[in-house]
Design an enzyme around this catalytic site. Sequence first.
Site, PDB file in Angstrom:
ATOM      1  CG  ASP A  97     -12.241 -22.690  14.670  1.00 49.91           C
ATOM      2  OD1 ASP A  97     -10.977 -22.607  14.813  1.00 49.91           O
ATOM      3  OD2 ASP A  97     -12.694 -21.787  15.842  1.00 49.91           O
TER       4      ASP A  97
HETATM    5  C1  BGC Z   1     -16.074 -20.128  16.520  1.00 49.15           C
HETATM    6  C2  BGC Z   1     -15.593 -18.855  15.826  1.00 49.15           C
HETATM    7  C3  BGC Z   1     -15.013 -19.846  14.058  1.00 49.15           C
HETATM    8  C4  BGC Z   1     -16.131 -20.293  13.367  1.00 49.15           C
HETATM    9  C5  BGC Z   1     -16.124 -20.721  12.401  1.00 49.15           C
HETATM   10  C6  BGC Z   1     -17.568 -20.832  15.319  1.00 49.15           C
HETATM   11  O1  BGC Z   1     -17.980 -21.800  16.523  1.00 49.15           O
HETATM   12  O2  BGC Z   1     -16.133 -19.713  17.992  1.00 49.15           O
HETATM   13  O3  BGC Z   1     -14.075 -18.979  16.358  1.00 49.15           O
HETATM   14  O4  BGC Z   1     -14.199 -18.825  13.734  1.00 49.15           O
HETATM   15  O5  BGC Z   1     -16.875 -21.053  14.044  1.00 49.15           O
HETATM   16  O6  BGC Z   1     -15.325 -21.981  12.450  1.00 49.15           O
END
Ligand code: BGC
Length: 829
Positions: A498
């Site tokens: 993200d």
């Molecule tokens: C989110 C995921 C994401 C991950 C890596 C998490 O906090 O819930 O959707 O893939 O972070 O960024």
Amino acid sequence: MSQNSVGNPYGHFDDQNREYVVTRPDTPLPWLNYLGQDEFFGLCTNTAGGYTFWKDAKLRRLTRYRYNNVPYDLGGRYLYVNDGGSVWNPGWKPVKAKTDAYECRHGLGYSVISSTKDGLSVSQTMFVPPGENLELWKVTVKNSSSKAKSVKVFSYQEFCFFEALNDMTNYQRTWSIGEVEVEGGAIYHKTEYRERRNHYTLFGCTGPVTGFDTSRDAFVGIHEGLHEAKVPFAGKASNSKAFGWNPIGSHEVTLNLKPGEETTYTYILAYVDHDLVRFRGEKFTAPFVINKAVGMDVMKKYSAPGAVDAAFDRLKAYWDQNLGNFQVASPDPHANRMANIWNQYQCMATFNMSRSASMYETGIGRGMGFRDSNQDLLGFVHMIPGRARERILDIAATQLSDGTCYHQYQPLTKKGNADVGGDFYDDHLWLVLSTVSYIKESGDRSILDAPCGFADKTYASNKDKETLLHHLETSIAYTMTKRGPHGLPLIGHADWNDCLNLNCFSTEPNESFQTAGDVKDSKAESVMIAGLFLYAARQMTELYKALGRSADAARIDAHRKTMLGILESVAWDGEWYTRAYDAEGKVIGSKTNEEGKIFIESQGWAVLGGAGADGGPFGGRARQALESVHKHLYTKNGVVLQQPAYSTYNKAYGEVTSYPPGVKENAGIFSHNNTWIHLGWCLLGEGDRALEYYHSICPSTKEAQIDTYRSEPYVYAQMTAGKDAPCFGEAKNSWLTGTAAWTFVVVSQGIFGIQPDFAGLRVDPCIPKGWKGFEVTRKFRGATYHITVTNPNGVSKGVKSVTVDGKAVAGNILPVLASGDHAVAVVLG
Ligand code: BGC
């Protein structure tokens, strides 16, 4: 202490009882447990802290939690004991008086906190009975001294005005609307019931109630803290009646106990909703008097002798059944403990909570994540496939007709969250993984024909809605269409990571990295999505084959081959796979970059997607990619996300560069993506590596370094600080992480190799060479398989022979069998 538990200064595992026993309340961080399994949930820490909600931590919060609190964990299911003027709490907080003994047993769906002081023992067992919308605290008080005691116990729960964000931000209104009623041992929190709410909170007590309080100001004081609350120190309830301000629930219970005498009673915290229990009569029985019929029924039910114990037994049976679907006995105590108990238990929590409510997720922010919930399902589906089915259909309904998806949705409304929106170009592909895993587990192909519909369309009737299979096709087509200059999938706002925001270019601190920047006409591409696509497309191909639709299988497989060709030609950097191309077409995750030369995600997904597979045209790349991970990213605490860490903010890369080196996505150890590497080692047959890597992030192994690790040693945390951080090895954000599901896939399907498949149960373990064997009991589509695996030749992988109920079976797929017990013998070699 159970034989397997190393133990640490704060507690130990009790594997026999499936409990973690906290023996000191001042744990390095609050150590959390969850109560509830269906729709009514509570967070419960080792000091009885936490809050309760129905279905949705934001929209139906029943008890209050105060944010950014000091200490972190304050407010909860408090009991204040006043024993001859000495005031203490069995859970230590908030008074923090020293007790003579303290213990918190976090079990499956329950926590038991017990303390003793001056010859008085109080034990509080907290749980939510399966299928009910209420929480029970069974309290036992024993006078083990030689003198008679007259003791007062004051309960304390602070009510929340149901909508948790409004509750903490809109005092100009909320402090004028609070309303309660008190009747017998029951306190009814009925704020807003006169207007648009059809629900109230009941806080009842079946013990000898001699007084009550419902005003926080009266119970605690205006200038006092919870540790010095007025009423328990005065030893007398004030019978306060809240009118506005902050309603609470407190009962004064008076107990006169002879030496050796013990007494037990119960507190009930219930959610009563007229829309759910269309009960007798109107909302009100008289002006301003709410209809308490259901509340009273609940009180009656749990006042009956044995009712609470029977409910507790139901909870135990519920967990026996869930865990009974997979049990292993192997030479590795950590894998046994985690796979048999805690890992599966955490999978239930992530299935229920997604990323909504924990000590780190506020319950007012993210609801259910699209990609998160699809992945969470992978570790849950074997427990209760029926609930997984419903979830898949709910998630699919938040997809839009062009293939993109709402990134998050609210559990209560099941509606997509418009603030975050969509355009995370990996989201839709995870739906393929969850659906296929559901069908492989349950054999239920009818789900493909279930009507889901798209969130941006309206339908005259259910039968007009597009089916789930249509959604899967839309997902595959979307990735094939949305591709960039190199032919790789576009990344949009982000892929799984993200924080890799290649279209955001944010220079404004008040905006979200995810939603800043326009993804329209964007060019940034993701190698990780390409790998994920390969995996999803292979699953779709297999699915079509299983359905006997060979033309569709060939069509999807052609897409896979196209993508594989592209990935191998544009994303191999020489020793590993690159990560992405930025908006200007410049490579990320390459030896040519100064920082962020190698990333974990694309190694994992390229390998799992079949890139660089031995025997193929690019054979050897997969192995080399994982060896590069070992060389550049592996540490004793797990694999860091990338190296070298970013040292400065780069608006072209977004949030990933905003974190200090060594934490979160900037070279932290993100447990979730570690598991893809674990599976990669399993795919390559490297059983010793697989177990070594599994141990590197396994919480149970962290008891040995608990003061560094700090988080709960019984559940995975999202992140452990990486080698670039001053706090290398410190875990953060425990509980709500995709690690739970993926690690269960690693351990059950990768290492122990029990893989549900369309035609049956495939057995394909990948174990350390030194293991002589192991045993698994697996319930699958109604039959129970008792599988004994032996390893006479000391190999890691490869099945030599299989017998089922004494008869040889060709290949390594166990057929779907009639219900009952079946003996399976598997020999590796
Ligand atoms: C989110 C995921 C994401 C991950 C890596 C998490 O906090 O819930 O959707 O893939 O972070 O960024």
